[in-house]
Design an enzyme around this catalytic site. Sequence first.
Site, PDB file in Angstrom:
ATOM      1  N   HIS A  98     -13.193  35.348 -29.295  1.00 35.82           N
ATOM      2  CA  HIS A  98     -13.326  35.581 -30.738  1.00 35.82           C
ATOM      3  C   HIS A  98     -14.515  36.503 -30.978  1.00 35.82           C
ATOM      4  O   HIS A  98     -15.527  36.412 -30.273  1.00 35.82           O
ATOM      5  CB  HIS A  98     -13.553  34.250 -31.487  1.00 35.82           C
TER       6      HIS A  98
ATOM      7  N   ASP B 189      -5.788  30.097 -32.548  1.00 36.63           N
ATOM      8  CA  ASP B 189      -4.384  30.343 -32.172  1.00 36.63           C
ATOM      9  C   ASP B 189      -3.963  29.633 -30.904  1.00 36.63           C
ATOM     10  O   ASP B 189      -2.792  29.676 -30.528  1.00 36.63           O
ATOM     11  CB  ASP B 189      -4.180  31.859 -31.987  1.00 36.63           C
TER      12      ASP B 189
HETATM   13  C1  SDX Z   1      -7.869  35.612 -34.874  1.00 39.78           C
HETATM   14  O1  SDX Z   1     -11.872  37.771 -36.799  1.00 39.78           O
HETATM   15  C2  SDX Z   1     -11.332  36.619 -37.116  1.00 39.78           C
HETATM   16  O2  SDX Z   1     -11.912  35.790 -37.775  1.00 39.78           O
HETATM   17  C3  SDX Z   1      -9.894  36.429 -36.632  1.00 39.78           C
HETATM   18  C4  SDX Z   1      -9.311  35.053 -36.845  1.00 39.78           C
HETATM   19  C5  SDX Z   1      -9.111  34.732 -38.314  1.00 39.78           C
HETATM   20  O3  SDX Z   1      -9.067  33.549 -38.651  1.00 39.78           O
HETATM   21  O4  SDX Z   1      -8.909  35.693 -39.100  1.00 39.78           O
HETATM   22  O5  SDX Z   1     -10.169  34.076 -36.265  1.00 39.78           O
HETATM   23  C6  SDX Z   1      -7.941  34.932 -36.206  1.00 39.78           C
HETATM   24  O6  SDX Z   1      -7.522  36.772 -34.834  1.00 39.78           O
HETATM   25  C7  SDX Z   1      -8.326  34.873 -33.649  1.00 39.78           C
HETATM   26  C8  SDX Z   1      -8.283  35.771 -32.373  1.00 39.78           C
HETATM   27  C9  SDX Z   1      -6.866  35.784 -31.853  1.00 39.78           C
HETATM   28  N1  SDX Z   1      -6.723  36.783 -30.764  1.00 39.78           N
HETATM   29  C10 SDX Z   1      -6.503  36.395 -29.493  1.00 39.78           C
HETATM   30  O7  SDX Z   1      -6.501  35.221 -29.107  1.00 39.78           O
HETATM   31  C11 SDX Z   1      -6.207  37.571 -28.566  1.00 39.78           C
HETATM   32  C12 SDX Z   1      -7.056  37.432 -27.287  1.00 39.78           C
HETATM   33  N2  SDX Z   1      -8.454  37.637 -27.669  1.00 39.78           N
HETATM   34  C13 SDX Z   1      -8.990  38.984 -27.543  1.00 39.78           C
HETATM   35  O8  SDX Z   1      -8.116  40.023 -27.799  1.00 39.78           O
HETATM   36  C14 SDX Z   1     -10.406  39.111 -28.080  1.00 39.78           C
HETATM   37  O9  SDX Z   1     -11.083  38.011 -27.669  1.00 39.78           O
HETATM   38  C15 SDX Z   1     -10.611  39.275 -29.564  1.00 39.78           C
HETATM   39  C16 SDX Z   1      -9.835  40.417 -30.112  1.00 39.78           C
HETATM   40  C17 SDX Z   1     -10.228  38.028 -30.293  1.00 39.78           C
HETATM   41  C18 SDX Z   1     -12.094  39.518 -29.789  1.00 39.78           C
HETATM   42  O10 SDX Z   1     -12.378  40.720 -29.205  1.00 39.78           O
HETATM   43  P1  SDX Z   1     -13.871  41.379 -29.316  1.00 39.78           P
HETATM   44  O11 SDX Z   1     -14.779  40.564 -30.109  1.00 39.78           O
HETATM   45  O12 SDX Z   1     -13.688  42.811 -29.703  1.00 39.78           O
HETATM   46  O13 SDX Z   1     -14.406  41.243 -27.887  1.00 39.78           O
HETATM   47  P2  SDX Z   1     -14.027  42.174 -26.711  1.00 39.78           P
HETATM   48  O14 SDX Z   1     -12.551  42.498 -26.761  1.00 39.78           O
HETATM   49  O15 SDX Z   1     -14.978  43.317 -26.698  1.00 39.78           O
HETATM   50  O16 SDX Z   1     -14.271  41.188 -25.496  1.00 39.78           O
HETATM   51  C19 SDX Z   1     -15.551  41.015 -24.960  1.00 39.78           C
HETATM   52  C20 SDX Z   1     -15.297  40.907 -23.463  1.00 39.78           C
HETATM   53  C21 SDX Z   1     -14.488  42.078 -22.907  1.00 39.78           C
HETATM   54  O17 SDX Z   1     -14.891  42.249 -21.567  1.00 39.78           O
HETATM   55  P3  SDX Z   1     -16.007  43.428 -21.270  1.00 39.78           P
HETATM   56  O18 SDX Z   1     -15.425  44.711 -21.850  1.00 39.78           O
HETATM   57  O19 SDX Z   1     -17.277  42.975 -21.944  1.00 39.78           O
HETATM   58  O20 SDX Z   1     -16.099  43.452 -19.755  1.00 39.78           O
HETATM   59  O21 SDX Z   1     -14.513  39.725 -23.202  1.00 39.78           O
HETATM   60  C22 SDX Z   1     -13.267  40.119 -22.638  1.00 39.78           C
HETATM   61  C23 SDX Z   1     -13.060  41.605 -22.918  1.00 39.78           C
HETATM   62  O22 SDX Z   1     -12.283  42.205 -21.898  1.00 39.78           O
HETATM   63  N3  SDX Z   1     -12.243  39.323 -23.311  1.00 39.78           N
HETATM   64  C24 SDX Z   1     -11.243  38.689 -22.706  1.00 39.78           C
HETATM   65  C25 SDX Z   1     -10.555  38.037 -23.742  1.00 39.78           C
HETATM   66  N4  SDX Z   1     -11.126  38.298 -24.911  1.00 39.78           N
HETATM   67  C26 SDX Z   1     -12.170  39.109 -24.648  1.00 39.78           C
HETATM   68  N5  SDX Z   1     -10.871  38.601 -21.420  1.00 39.78           N
HETATM   69  C27 SDX Z   1      -9.779  37.858 -21.151  1.00 39.78           C
HETATM   70  N6  SDX Z   1      -9.041  37.180 -22.086  1.00 39.78           N
HETATM   71  C28 SDX Z   1      -9.422  37.261 -23.393  1.00 39.78           C
HETATM   72  N7  SDX Z   1      -8.718  36.593 -24.303  1.00 39.78           N
END
Ligand code: SDX
Length: 429
Positions: A306, A364
Amino acid sequence: MADKTAKLHLNGQDYDLPLLSPTKGPDVLDIRKLYGQADVFTYDPGFTSTASCDSTITFIDGDKGELWYRGYPIEQLAAKSSYLEVCYLLLYGELPSPTQMEDFRARVTRHTMVHEQMHNFFRGFRRDAHPMATMVGVVGAMSAFYHDSTDVNDEWQREVAAIRLIAKLPTIAAMAYKYSIGQPFVYPSNDLDYASNFLNMCFSVPAEKYEVNPALARAMDRIFTLHADHEQNASTSTVRLAGSSGANPFACIAAGIACLWGPAHGGANQACLEMLREIGTVDRIPEFIARAKDKSDPFKLMGFGHRVYKNFDPRATVMKESADEVLDLLGVGDNPTLQVAKELEKIALEDEYFIEKKLYPNVDFYSGIILEAMGFPTAMFTPIFALSRTVGWIAQWKEMIGDPQNKIGRPRQLYIGSDRRDYVDLKSR
Ligand code: SDX
């Protein structure tokens, strides 16, 4: 709100930037005059360090795992309130008195039906259209059917549009579901509460009597509450940006639904359940954990991570309890998907990569398991998130429209394209 300043020393000049103090949360550096004074932009793709507005509606503390609607912790609202009362709270800022609650419930109930002509609108879609595609189209089309509540400068029309959206989104979501399975639309029943009415419109058929299970209705209502609002997330920011141009409320909510559909956002509940199904059994979890850690593999663990929560998502905690209750109630407590989810959560939370990246189950992760157990197909998971979030989008939209500082949102950029160059005729290239 500015009682402190920060000093910026740039190109031999000093600039005082006001530091705005919140009720709770980090101070905010006010850079509104920066470009005018120092001829520089700030740069923050993804807005990881940017406050786009001030708001009184929802507060999130990502480190402490706190989520408050108008100051009330989500755990208390999920346990003691109802979704319709939470709608009142988000829209008007205070918990309603019994009279106010009854009046609000009556107003919403009286708007649950959609214009009969909308039934024909649905028939223009293919039966196999994703319900989110239908919802984006039908909600956008509400501006054509409810033109008398589209003037954003008329407070009464804003109020009517808010009530219409909160009342009709469940009906539209249920119609999208019924249409996709070739069953007749079920009209709203004004003698049912909000969640029971939604379940009835989804699962009853004209051919036989259908009794809503009160425990499932309570669980549905709690899911609505947990998804109602969440500060300036991607879809809420979309609604605010669309609203800043003066677009009508139905068009703004349709834009929010479109944004929510993405698998990184509200589409994650569908993607998460499909991932859990693909994992299938507990022994395959390590393979998927390895893929999630492999930078060359675009795979992410859906339902994990998140932007704001870096310890745990308080909604996931409540949802996990609800998953246990609902699946036990339905006699599927040993649901293999739930077993995989619980084992995946346990393994991931002990894995160095997830600890270092602060990746925890989000809202989720468990919601899809409950919704599937209730009988919803995965394609209906995000539409349910959308109908739940409509009140949050509308509350934030109303707050923006009512803000005297409100102006059209128009970010700038860091231009890294070609410098000026002259056109070359085709024959000379
Ligand atoms: C919702 O914003 C909100 O409030 C949203 C929400 C709401 O109520 O409106 O809470 C609802 O959208 C919840 C999130 C649902 N999405 C998912 O579950 C999809 C999987 N999660 C990711 O796509 C990700 O975690 C996000 C999009 C939710 C957050 O992404 P960020 O904050 O932009 O963080 P990032 O992608 O930069 O990740 C940081 C690091 C990265 O690695 P590095 O580049 O630092 O090496 O963590 C890794 C990412 O690769 N990472 C993951 C991961 N999520 C982040 N690695 C593996 N699995 C994951 N799920």
